[in-house]
Each structure stands twice: as structure tokens, then as C-alpha cells.
Design a protein around this motif. Structure first.
Motif, PDB file in Angstrom:
ATOM      1  N   HIS A  38     -10.142 -13.279  -4.500  1.00 35.66           N
ATOM      2  CA  HIS A  38      -9.375 -12.635  -5.538  1.00 35.66           C
ATOM      3  C   HIS A  38      -8.373 -14.167  -6.048  1.00 35.66           C
ATOM      4  O   HIS A  38      -7.309 -13.867  -5.515  1.00 35.66           O
ATOM      5  CB  HIS A  38      -8.674 -11.701  -5.667  1.00 35.66           C
ATOM      6  CG  HIS A  38      -9.995 -10.556  -5.325  1.00 35.66           C
ATOM      7  ND1 HIS A  38     -10.444 -10.416  -6.199  1.00 35.66           N
ATOM      8  CD2 HIS A  38      -9.780  -9.448  -4.551  1.00 35.66           C
ATOM      9  CE1 HIS A  38     -10.745  -9.141  -5.849  1.00 35.66           C
ATOM     10  NE2 HIS A  38     -11.017  -9.012  -4.881  1.00 35.66           N
ATOM     11  N   ALA A  73      -6.086 -11.061 -11.270  1.00 30.54           N
ATOM     12  CA  ALA A  73      -6.248 -11.859  -9.443  1.00 30.54           C
ATOM     13  C   ALA A  73      -7.854 -12.357 -10.213  1.00 30.54           C
ATOM     14  O   ALA A  73      -8.310 -12.689  -9.220  1.00 30.54           O
ATOM     15  CB  ALA A  73      -5.790 -10.964  -9.065  1.00 30.54           C
ATOM     16  N   ARG A  93     -14.807  -1.991 -14.138  1.00 31.75           N
ATOM     17  CA  ARG A  93     -13.233  -2.437 -14.464  1.00 31.75           C
ATOM     18  C   ARG A  93     -12.841  -0.860 -13.736  1.00 31.75           C
ATOM     19  O   ARG A  93     -13.190  -0.219 -14.045  1.00 31.75           O
ATOM     20  CB  ARG A  93     -12.527  -2.738 -15.474  1.00 31.75           C
ATOM     21  CG  ARG A  93     -13.430  -4.631 -16.298  1.00 31.75           C
ATOM     22  CD  ARG A  93     -11.852  -4.613 -16.389  1.00 31.75           C
ATOM     23  NE  ARG A  93     -10.465  -5.172 -15.673  1.00 31.75           N
ATOM     24  CZ  ARG A  93      -9.708  -5.519 -15.847  1.00 31.75           C
ATOM     25  NH1 ARG A  93      -9.769  -6.520 -17.055  1.00 31.75           N
ATOM     26  NH2 ARG A  93      -8.613  -5.840 -15.367  1.00 31.75           N
ATOM     27  N   LEU A 131      -5.291  -1.470 -18.300  1.00 29.88           N
ATOM     28  CA  LEU A 131      -4.209  -1.634 -18.464  1.00 29.88           C
ATOM     29  C   LEU A 131      -4.266  -1.626 -19.834  1.00 29.88           C
ATOM     30  O   LEU A 131      -4.952  -2.705 -20.782  1.00 29.88           O
ATOM     31  CB  LEU A 131      -3.251  -2.295 -18.278  1.00 29.88           C
ATOM     32  CG  LEU A 131      -2.474  -2.368 -17.055  1.00 29.88           C
ATOM     33  CD1 LEU A 131      -0.829  -3.042 -17.321  1.00 29.88           C
ATOM     34  CD2 LEU A 131      -1.768  -1.285 -17.220  1.00 29.88           C
ATOM     35  N   HIS A 152      -0.146 -11.053 -12.255  1.00 32.07           N
ATOM     36  CA  HIS A 152      -0.342 -10.540 -10.539  1.00 32.07           C
ATOM     37  C   HIS A 152       0.785 -11.726 -10.160  1.00 32.07           C
ATOM     38  O   HIS A 152       1.592 -10.831  -9.523  1.00 32.07           O
ATOM     39  CB  HIS A 152      -1.586 -10.506 -10.362  1.00 32.07           C
ATOM     40  CG  HIS A 152      -2.692  -9.610 -10.438  1.00 32.07           C
ATOM     41  ND1 HIS A 152      -3.257  -9.171 -10.762  1.00 32.07           N
ATOM     42  CD2 HIS A 152      -2.095  -8.660  -8.909  1.00 32.07           C
ATOM     43  CE1 HIS A 152      -3.548  -7.991 -10.485  1.00 32.07           C
ATOM     44  NE2 HIS A 152      -3.244  -7.930  -9.705  1.00 32.07           N
ATOM     45  N   CYS A 208       0.377  -6.094  -1.978  1.00 34.87           N
ATOM     46  CA  CYS A 208      -1.333  -5.199  -3.478  1.00 34.87           C
ATOM     47  C   CYS A 208      -1.755  -3.872  -2.690  1.00 34.87           C
ATOM     48  O   CYS A 208      -1.421  -3.009  -3.939  1.00 34.87           O
ATOM     49  CB  CYS A 208      -2.746  -6.145  -2.438  1.00 34.87           C
ATOM     50  SG  CYS A 208      -2.582  -7.804  -2.099  1.00 34.87           S
ATOM     51  N   CYS A 264       0.528  -0.756  -5.160  1.00 35.56           N
ATOM     52  CA  CYS A 264       0.030  -0.494  -6.531  1.00 35.56           C
ATOM     53  C   CYS A 264      -1.292  -0.748  -6.427  1.00 35.56           C
ATOM     54  O   CYS A 264      -1.953   0.139  -6.766  1.00 35.56           O
ATOM     55  CB  CYS A 264      -0.410  -2.190  -7.002  1.00 35.56           C
ATOM     56  SG  CYS A 264       1.438  -2.842  -7.939  1.00 35.56           S
ATOM     57  N   HIS A 265      -2.693  -0.482  -5.070  1.00 34.98           N
ATOM     58  CA  HIS A 265      -3.851  -0.890  -5.249  1.00 34.98           C
ATOM     59  C   HIS A 265      -4.468   0.523  -4.071  1.00 34.98           C
ATOM     60  O   HIS A 265      -5.940   0.451  -4.065  1.00 34.98           O
ATOM     61  CB  HIS A 265      -5.189  -1.594  -4.938  1.00 34.98           C
ATOM     62  CG  HIS A 265      -4.804  -2.818  -6.379  1.00 34.98           C
ATOM     63  ND1 HIS A 265      -4.943  -2.719  -7.744  1.00 34.98           N
ATOM     64  CD2 HIS A 265      -3.761  -3.990  -5.755  1.00 34.98           C
ATOM     65  CE1 HIS A 265      -4.725  -3.076  -8.607  1.00 34.98           C
ATOM     66  NE2 HIS A 265      -4.391  -4.156  -8.307  1.00 34.98           N
ATOM     67  N   PHE A 296      -0.007  -9.237   1.763  1.00 39.69           N
ATOM     68  CA  PHE A 296      -1.472  -9.217   2.191  1.00 39.69           C
ATOM     69  C   PHE A 296      -1.985  -8.414   3.321  1.00 39.69           C
ATOM     70  O   PHE A 296      -3.045  -7.931   3.483  1.00 39.69           O
ATOM     71  CB  PHE A 296      -2.149 -10.740   1.904  1.00 39.69           C
ATOM     72  CG  PHE A 296      -2.027 -11.225   0.897  1.00 39.69           C
ATOM     73  CD1 PHE A 296      -2.793 -11.174  -0.040  1.00 39.69           C
ATOM     74  CD2 PHE A 296      -1.227 -12.383   0.855  1.00 39.69           C
ATOM     75  CE1 PHE A 296      -3.122 -11.665  -1.087  1.00 39.69           C
ATOM     76  CE2 PHE A 296      -0.904 -13.286  -0.160  1.00 39.69           C
ATOM     77  CZ  PHE A 296      -2.066 -12.516  -1.183  1.00 39.69           C
TER      78      PHE A 296
HETATM   79  C1  HEC Z   1       2.978  -4.090  -9.529  1.00 44.18           C
HETATM   80  C2  HEC Z   1       1.176  -3.932  -9.244  1.00 44.18           C
HETATM   81  C3  HEC Z   1       0.303  -4.895  -8.782  1.00 44.18           C
HETATM   82  C4  HEC Z   1      -0.100  -5.703  -7.178  1.00 44.18           C
HETATM   83  C5  HEC Z   1       1.553  -5.883  -6.190  1.00 44.18           C
HETATM   84  C6  HEC Z   1      -1.171  -6.364  -7.714  1.00 44.18           C
HETATM   85  N1  HEC Z   1      -2.245  -5.609  -8.484  1.00 44.18           N
HETATM   86 FE1  HEC Z   1      -3.433  -5.808  -8.641  1.00 44.18          FE
HETATM   87  N2  HEC Z   1      -3.898  -5.171 -10.705  1.00 44.18           N
HETATM   88  C7  HEC Z   1      -2.291  -4.249 -10.915  1.00 44.18           C
HETATM   89  C8  HEC Z   1      -3.084  -3.783 -12.798  1.00 44.18           C
HETATM   90  C9  HEC Z   1      -1.820  -3.002 -13.173  1.00 44.18           C
HETATM   91  C10 HEC Z   1      -4.239  -4.225 -13.259  1.00 44.18           C
HETATM   92  C11 HEC Z   1      -5.186  -4.508 -14.494  1.00 44.18           C
HETATM   93  C12 HEC Z   1      -4.588  -5.344 -15.252  1.00 44.18           C
HETATM   94  C13 HEC Z   1      -4.912  -5.533 -16.554  1.00 44.18           C
HETATM   95  O1  HEC Z   1      -5.660  -4.195 -16.977  1.00 44.18           O
HETATM   96  O2  HEC Z   1      -4.380  -6.600 -17.305  1.00 44.18           O
HETATM   97  C14 HEC Z   1      -4.463  -5.096 -11.608  1.00 44.18           C
HETATM   98  C15 HEC Z   1      -6.389  -5.744 -11.424  1.00 44.18           C
HETATM   99  C16 HEC Z   1      -6.184  -5.692 -10.505  1.00 44.18           C
HETATM  100  C17 HEC Z   1      -7.662  -7.088 -10.313  1.00 44.18           C
HETATM  101  C18 HEC Z   1      -9.195  -6.893 -11.049  1.00 44.18           C
HETATM  102  C19 HEC Z   1      -8.623  -7.657 -12.030  1.00 44.18           C
HETATM  103  C20 HEC Z   1      -7.708  -8.401 -13.279  1.00 44.18           C
HETATM  104  O3  HEC Z   1      -6.208  -9.120 -12.680  1.00 44.18           O
HETATM  105  O4  HEC Z   1      -7.282  -7.270 -13.980  1.00 44.18           O
HETATM  106  C21 HEC Z   1      -7.640  -7.356  -8.741  1.00 44.18           C
HETATM  107  C22 HEC Z   1      -9.123  -7.647  -9.012  1.00 44.18           C
HETATM  108  C23 HEC Z   1      -7.083  -6.845  -8.059  1.00 44.18           C
HETATM  109  N3  HEC Z   1      -6.011  -6.518  -9.307  1.00 44.18           N
HETATM  110  C24 HEC Z   1      -6.046  -7.656  -6.774  1.00 44.18           C
HETATM  111  C25 HEC Z   1      -4.959  -7.908  -6.391  1.00 44.18           C
HETATM  112  C26 HEC Z   1      -4.721  -8.054  -5.208  1.00 44.18           C
HETATM  113  C27 HEC Z   1      -5.448  -8.628  -4.525  1.00 44.18           C
HETATM  114  C28 HEC Z   1      -3.463  -7.822  -5.419  1.00 44.18           C
HETATM  115  C29 HEC Z   1      -2.729  -8.761  -3.974  1.00 44.18           C
HETATM  116  C30 HEC Z   1      -2.278  -9.801  -3.369  1.00 44.18           C
HETATM  117  C31 HEC Z   1      -2.864  -7.135  -5.996  1.00 44.18           C
HETATM  118  N4  HEC Z   1      -3.923  -6.859  -6.690  1.00 44.18           N
HETATM  119  C32 HEC Z   1      -1.509  -6.912  -6.179  1.00 44.18           C
HETATM  120  C33 HEC Z   1      -1.446  -4.239 -10.361  1.00 44.18           C
HETATM  121  C34 HEC Z   1      -1.332  -5.052  -8.629  1.00 44.18           C
END
Ligand code: HEC
Ligand code: HEC
Ligand code: HEC
Ligand code: HEC
Ligand code: HEC
Length: 217
Positions: free
Chosen positions: A69, A78, A117, A121, A129, A139, A142-143, A181
Motif C-alpha cells: 500500500h 492507500a 473492494r 465510502l 489516508h 491503521c 480503523c481497519h 503501523f
Molecule cells: C481514519 C481511518 C483510517 C485509517 C487510520 C486508515 N484507513 Fe484505510 N481506509 C479507510 C477508509 C474510510 C477507506 C475507504 C476509502 C474510500 O472508500 O474512499 C479505506 C480504504 C483503504 C484501502 C483500500 C484502498 C483505498 O484507499 O480506498 C486500503 C488498502 C487501506 N485503506 C489501507 C490502510 C493502511 C495500510 C492504513 C495504515 C497505514 C490505513 N488504511 C489507515 C479508513 C482508514
């Protein structure tokens, strides 16, 4: 003058209108329920064209999230890796394994793997991100524990109410930037004290965070 409509036409028209209205109403309810099941399906593992195990690659092999990512710290998205990223290892490791057939097919055809996916959103919501990852939001906040998942599921509902829980009081969640991370991070007992210090250190704009225009622009 002869009657054009038979005597029972009025009754028929009345029932047609009531029936039509009922149908439209039920359809609307069904659509709302359907939309909620896609948008808010928390804890439901999402199947993929390749059964790519995050737990094996992250926890056992120790590969960093940023290896795949790559844009998570610098961009809104991401990004999900190209087949080439898998092939840096899988041109040598487990060549010919049935579990990797779709990766091999994608590599020889040049067509990308069509990953499904997990998080998505609505278009009218802006998310970024890098703004989170560079301001001490991990990460796993939220995940969830991605390092323990084979298929990924949504750990949090990703609704507006959920976003606002943090945007109204980020000091409850932020962590030191060295821990972003770290999947196993647990907040310390004095989270509120540490959190308030971190919010100041990161210069987080707490007035801007809950405003509509932050996420709807
Ligand atoms: C504040 C909450 C939050 C954090 C912190 C976060 N994410 Fe996300 N992530 C989301 C959301 C919300 C989506 C959906 C975004 C969309 O649909 O546009 C998402 C989508 C993704 C996706 C799908 C691709 C994309 O960008 O839509 C990946 C891969 C991902 N996240 C990886 C990570 C990783 C790795 C980290 C840590 C380094 C991280 N996320 C931290 C909330 C978060
Ligand atoms: C070797 C490559 C690789 C590594 C390392 C990796 N991922 Fe992924 N990630 C993927 C692939 C491929 C997908 C798409 C398939 C899937 O969802 O399982 C994905 C999907 C995701 C998604 C779901 C995206 C969506 O569709 O909404 C999240 C969240 C995510 N990764 C987070 C992480 C986190 C956090 C780490 C580090 C702990 C990490 N990943 C490490 C390759 C990787
Ligand atoms: C840094 C090296 C590396 C990268 C990059 C990598 N893998 Fe792996 N992968 C491995 C290793 C090592 C194994 C375990 C092999 C074993 O157990 O014999 C493995 C196992 C797998 C398995 C299980 C294979 C089986 O037969 O059960 C799948 C599926 C897989 N990887 C898919 C992917 C996908 C898809 C990507 C790209 C998103 C990817 N890998 C990227 C090193 C890597
Ligand atoms: C755990 C805490 C947390 C959660 C959950 C969270 N955010 Fe944030 N968000 C932050 C922090 C901290 C910042 C950084 C504020 C700053 O830069 O001053 C931020 C910044 C933002 C920004 C500003 C980005 C920019 O470039 O100006 C947007 C947009 C945003 N968040 C959207 C969302 C959305 C949408 C969700 C829910 C899907 C969400 N956030 C969930 C903590 C969170
Ligand atoms: C932290 C980010 C964030 C902020 C701030 C925010 N929203 Fe939202 N909003 C979202 C997300 C994410 C969704 C989509 C998910 C959902 O429906 O809950 C959404 C959905 C909506 C919807 C559609 C609701 C529905 O049920 O379909 C409306 C209307 C809305 N927001 C209005 C507002 C207004 C007005 C404000 C300011 C008072 C605001 N939002 C502030 C993130 C945010």
C-alpha cells in the motif's frame, strides 16, 4: 353517448393506484435495506479472486503495509498493489501453486486482478489516508487486526457517526507516530493525557475536524 370505460373502471383505477404506491414504497424500503447491507457490513469477510492471506504475509513474513500500500502516507488513497508486486516473490516462491493460479494468469495476460473492494465510502464523502496516518491515527484503529485476517473484513462501520466519534475528540485515539503501523498497539492507561499532548504536537485543528466541509466538499 356510449360509455367508454366499463362501470367498474373507477374501482380498478383506484386499486391500481394503491397497488402502485405500495409497490414503490416496498421497493424503496428494499433498496434502503440492500444499501445498508453493502455499506455497513461489519465483520463479514470479503472473498477475493486470489485467496491472498494478509496474516501470512504480514505476521509470519513480516512484510510492511507500505510494501504493497505504497501511497498510504502520501496520498488520499492507500492503493492496492499491482500483480508485479506479488511477482517480486512469486516468480520464485510457490510457482505453479493452485492458490496462485489467478496471479500467474494476470501476469501472463497483463490484465490486472479484479480485487473486490472491502471499504467504499459514498462519492460525496472526502477521505484522505495521509492526513490520518501522518497525524498519529493507526491503521488498526480503523481497519482492526489486519495481521490476523486471511480474508479482510470491515472492522468498523465507517458511518458518519463513527467518523465523528473521533473527529469530535481525537485525543481519545491518537498514538505516537512510531506506532501507526503497529497492529498490536494498545492505548496506555493515561491515553487522555498522552492524547492531548499529541494533538498539540501534531497541530491537529480540532475546530475544523467536526465541520461538515471537512468531509463534504
Ligand atoms: C481514519 C481511518 C483510517 C485509517 C487510520 C486508515 N484507513 Fe484505510 N481506509 C479507510 C477508509 C474510510 C477507506 C475507504 C476509502 C474510500 O472508500 O474512499 C479505506 C480504504 C483503504 C484501502 C483500500 C484502498 C483505498 O484507499 O480506498 C486500503 C488498502 C487501506 N485503506 C489501507 C490502510 C493502511 C495500510 C492504513 C495504515 C497505514 C490505513 N488504511 C489507515 C479508513 C482508514
Ligand atoms: C504483499 C502485499 C500486501 C501487504 C504487505 C499488505 N497488504 Fe493489504 N492488501 C493487499 C491486497 C492484494 C489487497 C486486496 C485484496 C484484499 O482485500 O484482500 C489488500 C487489501 C487491504 C485492505 C482492504 C482494502 C479495501 O478493499 O477496502 C486493507 C484495509 C489492507 N489491505 C490493509 C493492510 C494493512 C494495514 C497492512 C499492513 C499491516 C497490509 N494491508 C499489508 C496486499 C497487501
Ligand atoms: C516478499 C515476498 C512476497 C510477496 C511480495 C508476496 N508473497 Fe505471497 N507468499 C510469500 C511466501 C514466502 C509465501 C509462503 C510460501 C509457503 O508457505 O511455502 C506466500 C504465500 C502466498 C499464498 C499462499 C500459497 C499457497 O499455496 O497456499 C498466496 C495465495 C499468496 N502468497 C499470494 C500473494 C499475492 C496475491 C501477492 C501480491 C499481492 C503476494 N502473495 C505477495 C511471499 C510473498
Ligand atoms: C481515530 C480518529 C479518526 C477517525 C476514526 C477518522 N478521522 Fe478523519 N482525521 C483525524 C485526524 C487526527 C485528522 C487530522 C486533522 C488535522 O490535520 O488537523 C483527520 C483529518 C481528516 C480530514 C482532513 C484531510 C485534509 O486533507 O484536510 C478528512 C477529510 C477526514 N479526516 C475524513 C474522515 C472520514 C470521512 C472519516 C470516517 C470514514 C474519518 N475521517 C475518520 C482523525 C480521525
Ligand atoms: C468526519 C467526516 C464527516 C463530517 C465532519 C460530516 N460528515 Fe456527513 N457523512 C460522512 C460519511 C462518512 C457519510 C456516509 C456514511 C453514512 O451515511 O453514515 C456521511 C453522510 C452524510 C449524509 C447522508 C446521510 C444518509 O443517511 O444518507 C448527509 C446528509 C451528511 N453526511 C451531512 C452532513 C452535515 C450536515 C455535516 C455537518 C454538520 C456532516 N455531514 C459532517 C462523514 C462526515
Amino acid at each position: 353517448m356510449p360509455q367508454i370505460f366499463p362501470p367498474n373502471a373507477n374501482a380498478f383505477a383506484k386499486w391500481a393506484i394503491i397497488g402502485g404506491a405500495l409497490f414503490v414504497g416496498l421497493l424503496a424500503v428494499a433498496l434502503v435495506i440492500y444499501a445498508r447491507t453493502i455499506t455497513y457490513a461489519v465483520g463479514v469477510p470479503v472473498a477475493q479472486p486470489v485467496d491472498y492471506p494478509h496474516n501470512l504475509h504480514v505476521a509470519q513474513l513480516g512484510i510492511d503495509c507500505r510494501y504493497c500500500h505504497t501511497s498510504v502516507e502520501v496520498a488520499a488513497s492507500a492503493n492496492v498493489p499491482a500483480t508485479e508486486t506479488c511477482m517480486t516473490c512469486h516468480s520464485q516462491v510457490r510457482v505453479g501453486a493452485p492458490a496462485l493460479q489467478a496471479v500467474a494468469d494476470s501476469w501472463s495476460s497483463g490484465l490486472p486482478i479484479e480485487w473486490n473492494r472491502v471499504h467504499n465510502l459514498p462519492d460525496y464523502v472526502y477521505f484522505n489516508h495521509s492526513a490520518h496516518v501522518n497525524n498519529g491515527v493507526g491503521c488498526s484503529t480503523c481497519h482492526g487486526r489486519i495481521d490476523q485476517m486471511t480474508q479482510i473484513w470491515k472492522a468498523e462501520p465507517m458511518t458518519m457517526g463513527w467518523c465523528l466519534e473521533c473527529h469530535r475528540a481525537p485525543e481519545r485515539f491518537v498514538r505516537p507516530d512510531t506506532e501507526v503501523f503497529n497492529m498490536a498497539y494498545t492505548p496506555p492507561a493515561d491515553q487522555l493525557t498522552l492524547g492531548a499532548e499529541l494533538v498539540a504536537a501534531y497541530h491537529i485543528d480540532t475546530d475544523k475536524l467536526p465541520q461538515c466541509s471537512t468531509c463534504h466538499r
